[in-house]
Design an enzyme around this catalytic site. Sequence first.
Site, PDB file in Angstrom:
ATOM      1  N   ASP A 284       0.855  -1.179   0.000  1.00 53.75           N
ATOM      2  CA  ASP A 284       0.000   0.000   0.000  1.00 53.75           C
ATOM      3  C   ASP A 284       0.897   1.236   0.000  1.00 53.75           C
ATOM      4  O   ASP A 284       2.112   1.140   0.088  1.00 53.75           O
ATOM      5  CB  ASP A 284      -0.940  -0.032   1.218  1.00 53.75           C
ATOM      6  CG  ASP A 284      -2.245   0.703   0.969  1.00 53.75           C
ATOM      7  OD1 ASP A 284      -2.285   1.568   0.065  1.00 53.75           O
ATOM      8  OD2 ASP A 284      -3.228   0.432   1.677  1.00 53.75           O
TER       9      ASP A 284
ATOM     10  N   GLU B 135     -10.258   7.116   3.997  1.00 50.34           N
ATOM     11  CA  GLU B 135      -9.422   6.708   5.119  1.00 50.34           C
ATOM     12  C   GLU B 135      -8.890   7.927   5.878  1.00 50.34           C
ATOM     13  O   GLU B 135      -8.800   9.014   5.346  1.00 50.34           O
ATOM     14  CB  GLU B 135      -8.264   5.846   4.613  1.00 50.34           C
ATOM     15  CG  GLU B 135      -7.433   6.494   3.526  1.00 50.34           C
ATOM     16  CD  GLU B 135      -6.575   5.485   2.788  1.00 50.34           C
ATOM     17  OE1 GLU B 135      -5.871   4.714   3.455  1.00 50.34           O
ATOM     18  OE2 GLU B 135      -6.611   5.472   1.555  1.00 50.34           O
TER      19      GLU B 135
END
Length: 636
Positions: free
Chosen positions: A334, A534
């Site tokens: 990520d 997020e």
Amino acid sequence: MTSKRTARLARALGLVSAIALVGGLPASVALSADGPVTPAQTLHPEKWPAATASRLIDPAIEKKIDALMAKMSVEEKVGQTIQGDISTIKPADLRKYPLGSILAGGNSGPGGDDRAPAQAWLDLADEFYRVSVEKRPGHTSIPVIFGVDAVHGHGNIGAATIFPHNIALGATRDRDLLRRTGEVTAREMAATGIDWTFAPALSVVRDDRWGRSYEGYSEDPEIVAAYAGAVVEGIQGHYGSKEFMKPGRTVATAKHFLADGGTDGGRDQGDAKITEEELVRLHNAGYPPAIDAGVLTIMTSFSSWQGIKHHGNKQLMTDVLKGRMGFNGFIVGDWNAHDQVPGCTKYNCPTSLIAGLDMYMASDSWEQLYKNTLAQVKDGTIPMARLDDAVRRILRVKFHAGLFDKPAPKDRKDVPAISTLGSPENRAVGREAVAKSLVLLKNQGGVLPLSPKAKVLVAGDGADNIGKQAGGWTISWQGTGNRNDEFPGATSILDGVKAAVAAGGGSVAYDKDGKFTSKPDVAIVVFGEEPYAEFQGDVETLEYQPGDKSDLALLKKLKAQGVPTVAVFLSGRPMWVNPEINASDAFVAAWLPGSEGNGVADVLFRNKDGKVNRDFNGKLSFSWPKTAVQTPLNRG
């Protein structure tokens, strides 16, 4: 905070031992803010589901990989393991740095414009591809693979079909519908020359305070497991058939491995303080079906298990995922998440590659990371066998994806044209998904379905707000600041109501604040959470509008005026809305429906003949709280 924690660990263990331990070489180590915790946590691969068959291993492809790797220099091999973001890398950079992949992260876009038109995305994909395969001395032609977060349709582009977020799709209980949403997403991505989506998210969300809750289909592992293979098949095609990765299909990513939805307190990038049995039973549920469906890539989570960062956990990535579970595609990281592994920085992290990561998502750190990784391969810090395994996996995916056979994106005649973005056929799938996802939480006195002959008042700041109804990961990372005119071809919920009522001969008045001069027969109030993704989406409690209650005041005002009121609630998670429910005659959980707001009206209204047009069939896939602090709350 991360750098201080890393410094403490380095002082406690020494840099070399920290790398060895977290990489899982003889053991793993759990970390707290104050340093190592013993005894170390250990995974037991035999407790995990074994592979049912060997996927992605094709002898003809393996032979091509052998021949290609024999030509590659170590510089080219290292390049394949690194991915840079288009905000920091240009096509010409590939001539010096032979990176294997590029991505467009949340706020990245062609030319620095995250609101660039579809043609600009196709142009950029084409330019990167052509540089990667051009013939020049000392260069092995290997196509670059371009990835984006098309997590609910091709959401980087406002003209695309933007589907309801996964939390809504989870409520449809329609596996075939989810497969079709994957097909549409893949086709619309192919039209813009992009070959890889970072989807589907297979998060089993156990604490709805997490800001990514809407990316999960359910809190229930059985529901996630039931959908995982279908969505992968929709994106990639059915593994083992002629449909698999044919033109118009896209490489899928199962993410985020593992337990990103199980962190303590629902904190993004946090720590799952749970047993190995819970890891397997709950959070791993979607991965075996995805692997069995031939998913080509899996993304490792930012988060940790028992203090051990997944990006440095060799037992999880190598022993469990690749070994026991038989995953033969490649593992991608990520966004600079390797930076959080103790002993690492975003520019320097051999630990992750040694532990089993195959491709670093080195968004803005790719250049220095490439140089350091190359040096570490040359001095033996990173074993050549581990590098070769990573490169083989990456090339395997590229061969399966047909990248070596496809022409440059602008020359692909067998994929949909840009003009098919948001086509009526594609939008029809989105509209169906919206209608099937709606969950009816209250219907006092049978106010629903409504007559299209009625005098209807529409109110609330979500009624004519496509950006709000689409939520995060839409055009921009957080999905904020989007205007209706940036979604050509889309319909707001108000648009859908107007069309339904016009067909029945009724009338619609719209006032965001619920004002009217002539008393309506019924009011539809559309309200809910502002867009987020997020980080920004993490909350302390599930109370809706704490300290504000302006939407509750609007509902109460209409109730006091004697107007029957239908509440349409937009949210990325279940929330404590008891006061709002009590102030409404009917209450609909509409989640984040995306670009096809007319799907809401399809269910709210009868047709012009007075018959039910579409009944409510959405069923909660997340528990709905009775109190604002009833977290975590899950079935069972």
